[in-house]
Design a protein around this motif. Structure first.
Motif, PDB file in Angstrom:
ATOM      1  N   VAL A 140       0.837  -1.196   0.000  1.00 50.42           N
ATOM      2  CA  VAL A 140       0.000   0.000   0.000  1.00 50.42           C
ATOM      3  C   VAL A 140       0.876   1.252   0.000  1.00 50.42           C
ATOM      4  CG1 VAL A 140      -1.697   1.323   1.323  1.00 50.42           C
ATOM      5  CG2 VAL A 140      -1.961  -1.137   1.097  1.00 50.42           C
ATOM      6  N   ALA A 141       1.942   1.217   0.801  1.00 48.29           N
ATOM      7  CA  ALA A 141       2.849   2.363   0.862  1.00 48.29           C
ATOM      8  C   ALA A 141       3.478   2.616  -0.511  1.00 48.29           C
ATOM      9  CB  ALA A 141       3.928   2.122   1.912  1.00 48.29           C
ATOM     10  N   ALA A 142       3.864   1.545  -1.181  1.00 45.54           N
ATOM     11  CA  ALA A 142       4.470   1.700  -2.510  1.00 45.54           C
ATOM     12  C   ALA A 142       3.440   2.267  -3.493  1.00 45.54           C
ATOM     13  CB  ALA A 142       4.986   0.355  -3.004  1.00 45.54           C
ATOM     14  N   TYR A 143       2.206   1.743  -3.446  1.00 41.55           N
ATOM     15  CA  TYR A 143       1.134   2.241  -4.324  1.00 41.55           C
ATOM     16  C   TYR A 143       0.952   3.745  -4.161  1.00 41.55           C
ATOM     17  CZ  TYR A 143      -0.786  -2.354  -5.601  1.00 41.55           C
ATOM     18  OH  TYR A 143      -0.989  -3.598  -6.110  1.00 41.55           O
ATOM     19  N   SER A 144       1.028   4.188  -2.893  1.00 40.72           N
ATOM     20  CA  SER A 144       0.707   5.592  -2.622  1.00 40.72           C
ATOM     21  C   SER A 144       1.718   6.529  -3.262  1.00 40.72           C
ATOM     22  CB  SER A 144       0.626   5.830  -1.116  1.00 40.72           C
ATOM     23  OG  SER A 144       1.928   5.848  -0.569  1.00 40.72           O
ATOM     24  N   LEU A 145       2.849   5.981  -3.694  1.00 37.06           N
ATOM     25  CA  LEU A 145       3.884   6.820  -4.309  1.00 37.06           C
ATOM     26  C   LEU A 145       3.891   6.692  -5.829  1.00 37.06           C
ATOM     27  CD1 LEU A 145       6.704   6.051  -1.746  1.00 37.06           C
ATOM     28  CD2 LEU A 145       5.379   8.155  -1.919  1.00 37.06           C
ATOM     29  N   LEU A 146       2.944   5.902  -6.367  1.00 37.09           N
ATOM     30  CA  LEU A 146       2.896   5.730  -7.818  1.00 37.09           C
ATOM     31  C   LEU A 146       1.855   6.663  -8.437  1.00 37.09           C
ATOM     32  CD1 LEU A 146       3.183   1.867  -7.928  1.00 37.09           C
ATOM     33  CD2 LEU A 146       4.782   3.457  -8.985  1.00 37.09           C
ATOM     34  N   PRO A 201      -3.494   4.735  -6.275  1.00 38.13           N
ATOM     35  CA  PRO A 201      -2.451   5.480  -5.567  1.00 38.13           C
ATOM     36  C   PRO A 201      -3.025   6.507  -4.595  1.00 38.13           C
ATOM     37  CG  PRO A 201      -1.886   5.285  -7.870  1.00 38.13           C
ATOM     38  CD  PRO A 201      -3.282   4.754  -7.728  1.00 38.13           C
ATOM     39  N   PHE A 202      -4.048   7.245  -5.024  1.00 32.96           N
ATOM     40  CA  PHE A 202      -4.628   8.248  -4.122  1.00 32.96           C
ATOM     41  C   PHE A 202      -5.337   7.562  -2.951  1.00 32.96           C
ATOM     42  CE2 PHE A 202      -8.025  11.469  -3.145  1.00 32.96           C
ATOM     43  CZ  PHE A 202      -7.173  12.321  -2.471  1.00 32.96           C
ATOM     44  N   GLY A 203      -6.064   6.489  -3.242  1.00 30.03           N
ATOM     45  CA  GLY A 203      -6.727   5.736  -2.175  1.00 30.03           C
ATOM     46  C   GLY A 203      -5.726   5.245  -1.145  1.00 30.03           C
ATOM     47  N   ALA A 204      -4.568   4.765  -1.646  1.00 27.50           N
ATOM     48  CA  ALA A 204      -3.523   4.274  -0.737  1.00 27.50           C
ATOM     49  C   ALA A 204      -2.980   5.413   0.108  1.00 27.50           C
ATOM     50  CB  ALA A 204      -2.403   3.617  -1.538  1.00 27.50           C
ATOM     51  N   ALA A 205      -2.799   6.587  -0.522  1.00 28.30           N
ATOM     52  CA  ALA A 205      -2.261   7.732   0.217  1.00 28.30           C
ATOM     53  C   ALA A 205      -3.236   8.153   1.326  1.00 28.30           C
ATOM     54  CB  ALA A 205      -1.993   8.897  -0.736  1.00 28.30           C
ATOM     55  N   VAL A 206      -4.540   8.192   1.004  1.00 28.49           N
ATOM     56  CA  VAL A 206      -5.532   8.576   2.014  1.00 28.49           C
ATOM     57  C   VAL A 206      -5.505   7.580   3.167  1.00 28.49           C
ATOM     58  CG1 VAL A 206      -7.973   8.975   2.501  1.00 28.49           C
ATOM     59  CG2 VAL A 206      -7.031   9.666   0.300  1.00 28.49           C
ATOM     60  N   SER A 207      -5.475   6.267   2.861  1.00 26.34           N
ATOM     61  CA  SER A 207      -5.512   5.292   3.962  1.00 26.34           C
ATOM     62  C   SER A 207      -4.272   5.416   4.837  1.00 26.34           C
ATOM     63  CB  SER A 207      -5.663   3.849   3.483  1.00 26.34           C
ATOM     64  OG  SER A 207      -5.684   3.751   2.122  1.00 26.34           O
TER      65      SER A 207
END
Lengths: 276, 339
Positions: A27-33, A247-253
């Motif tokens: 999830v952390a990696a997704y949030s940076l993509l 990516p945005f969903g991951a950043a919010v979570s």
């Protein structure tokens, strides 16, 4: 001895590593993509998703969610404390009451939430009864507003507040209450100066256990709020489904998670540590 | 002997012990008749692993990686181009699909896949207004869902494409609008409408319409058809300003290693009797002209499921949208929900 310890802990460690740490890292990696053209994940690596969080639109959603979770927690506190106190003094029927508090968990959360819909809608039980007794002329708008969402949250998470408070009160030495009375404390003083301070760990633990899931709740706002409002949970869910912006969903979570961790760390550690 | 005993014991897993190749089919929920898959297994000796999904997004998320294990999925028409660009689809071999001829003429050369090189249309559907006959005057247009006399008794779909689609159509724009200005206007319409709404609901709106809590609802024709079946005081209308249309198609994934069998399954679904049985069971709208002829009169002539040519001309197919527009629309949607 150390070897034994290693092997006894191994399953739990493996479980946490595979099913908690690894997904979290993903999830952390997704949030940076970057969101791919059709919803996949793509290059480049970026902090853009976190920058978007400062958008006033999303800040408003965060504020609303905190308010909602805070209100639910406060109501749970007020309801749970007297209930827990009553339970600790119920003598032989203590266990029966404990069972009753846990009883709702025997049914699916979804089914219970739908049950509220049947109670609250225009042609539902409550409106039908009120109209049948001639107390109201038309149906009251009980479903699909903020109040309904709050009701749903309090209903769902009340047991999480009752149980830690009950545990704290149960461990307390009840002769202290008598001592307070003997020394001239009125009931109110006994409550605020003896009972509440001694059960503080339970109050804290219960508040955390209620506040955190309420902050991320998405089913209750959706089903009882009629999709008329967005809370954090709905925002995240929408990014992963309809908007296909992982990516945005991951950043919010992750942002929510960081805020919650900060909250728990900031809590007076010695008090909450015992029960958390 | 022992092995067989084991298989009998595990009835649920018994299929795993039967011989024959296995086909993996991932379809929308209630999109086949109960006998559709077993009859195919009996006919071909193949085994079918059949599972269902509830949204395009759910399906897409699973097949995106290219090793999902599925052979056949059923994307909506506007996903064909994106899936093609992601190289997820296998070409259809028309020599193995003789039943494609059963399709209605307009679905043999659709805009999203003119030669049906990649997709076989399966079902279609559209969005309109379901309402209670007690509403006077009866709703005829999207603008009727902004009427103050229906305050608190209206629901709209909890779906960005549909809600914005209705607002855009009300304003006279395309449901696929890419224009920032048009989308801003649509947002204003939605925010004006919000206080009049009871809720944003999808399938749940059906029960509330039947119960009489809701008097008018933006609704998919198939859902409306189910509501009308339960409650004769309900009606369905395709709004005057125009409405959105989707077509669900069957495709074979590029990752499939059983393409012959997959073609056989697609051709089987296109047979008139098989397709008609599916429609009878699921009450959806078929694209299969030969199958429609086999339907009972009440289904075949249903004005909600099969609108006239004249009404159909007002329909507009959903199209794939570029990512910037997707993102803009998602923001608009969040703004409407937060308002």
């Amino acid at each position: 001895m150390n070897r034994l310890r290693f092997w006894f802990l191994a399953p739990a460690r493996l479980w946490m590593a595979l099913l908690f740490a690894a997904p979290l890292a993903i999830v952390a990696a997704y949030s940076l993509l970057t969101r791919g053209a059709y919803g996949g994940l793509g290059a480049p690596w970026t902090l853009e998703n976190y920058r978007r969080l400062w958008d006033p639109l999303y800040a408003a959603i965060v504020g609303r969610s905190i308010l909602m979770a805070g209100a639910a927690t406060a109501i749970c506190l007020v309801l749970a404390f007297p209930l827990a106190l009553f339970m600790t003094r119920a003598g032989p029927r203590k266990n029966l009451y404990l069972q009753l508090v846990i009883l709702p968990f025997w049914t699916s959360f979804l089914v219970r939430t739908y049950a509220w819909q049947f109670l609250l809608r225009d042609t539902g039980l409550i409106n039908s009864l009120l109209q049948g007794f001639g107390l109201i002329d038309g149906p009251l708008p009980l479903l699909y507003n903020y109040g309904t969402v709050l009701l749903g949250l309090v209903y769902s998470y009340l047991p999480f507040m009752v149980l830690p408070i009950y545990a704290a009160l149960e461990r307390m030495d009840h002769t202290l209450v008598e001592a307070a009375a003997d020394l001239g404390a009125r009931p109110w003083a006994t409550l605020t100066r003896v009972l509440v301070p001694l059960s503080a760990p339970g109050l804290w633990a219960g508040s955390v256990l209620v506040f955190i899931p309420c902050l991320g709740a998405y089913l209750t706002p959706d089903l009882l709020g009629g999709g008329r409002t967005v809370l954090l949970g709905n925002l995240v869910q929408n990014q992963f489904t309809t908007a296909r912006d992982w990516p945005f969903g991951a950043a919010v979570s992750l942002a929510v998670m960081a805020a919650v961790i900060a909250l728990v760390v900031l809590l007076p550690r010695r008090r909450s540590g015992e029960l958390l | 002997m022992k092995r067989r005993g084991f298989c009998v014991a595990l009835t649920g897993a018994a299929a795993g012990c039967r011989r024959g190749p296995r086909l993996n089919v991932f379809n929308w929920s209630s999109y086949v008749a109960p006998e559709t898959v077993p009859a195919f297994e009996k006919e071909t000796g193949a085994r079918v692993r059949y599972a269902v999904y509830e949204s395009n997004e759910e399906m897409l998320a699973k097949v995106m990686g290219g090793n999902s294990g599925w052979d056949i999925v059923f994307p909506s028409n506007y996903l064909i181009r994106p899936m093609l660009e992601q190289r997820l689809l296998a070409p259809l071999d028309h020599r193995l699909l003789s039943n494609l001829a059963n399709l209605e003429a307009r679905y043999r050369h659709p805009a999203w896949d003119p030669g049906l090189a990649w997709s076989a249309p399966y079902m279609w559907g559209a969005t309109g207004i379901a309402y209670n006959v007690s509403v006077t005057p009866e709703p005829r247009a999207w603008s009727d869902l902004w009427r103050a006399d229906l305050n608190g008794r209206i629901t709209m779909l909890d779906d960005p494409a549909e809600l914005l689609g209705a607002c855009l159509k009300k304003l006279g724009y395309s449901v696929n609008s890419l224009s920032r200005a048009e989308l801003a206007e649509a947002r204003r319409e939605a925010i004006v409408q919000k206080p009049l709404l009871r809720a944003y609901l999808n399938a749940e709106a059906r029960d509330q319409l039947v119960a009489g809590d809701v008097l008018a609802a933006q609704m998919w024709a198939t859902t409306a058809r189910q509501a009308i079946e339960e409650a004769p005081h309900l009606r369905f209308v395709y709004p005057a300003e125009g409405f959105s249309v989707y077509v669900d198609t069957a495709v074979i994934l590029r990752e499939s290693s059983r393409r012959d069998l997959a073609h056989r399954f697609l051709d089987y679904l296109l047979r008139p009797d098989v397709a008609a049985a599916v429609v009878r069971a699921s009450q959806t709208t078929t694209v299969n002209a030969a199958a429609r002829r086999l339907l009972p009169e009440n289904l075949r002539a249903d004005a909600a499921l099969y609108p006239s040519e004249e009404v159909l001309r007002r329909g507009e197919l959903f199209e794939p949208l570029p990512p910037e527009v997707q993102r803009l629309r998602d923001r608009v949607w969040t703004e409407i929900k937060s308002a």
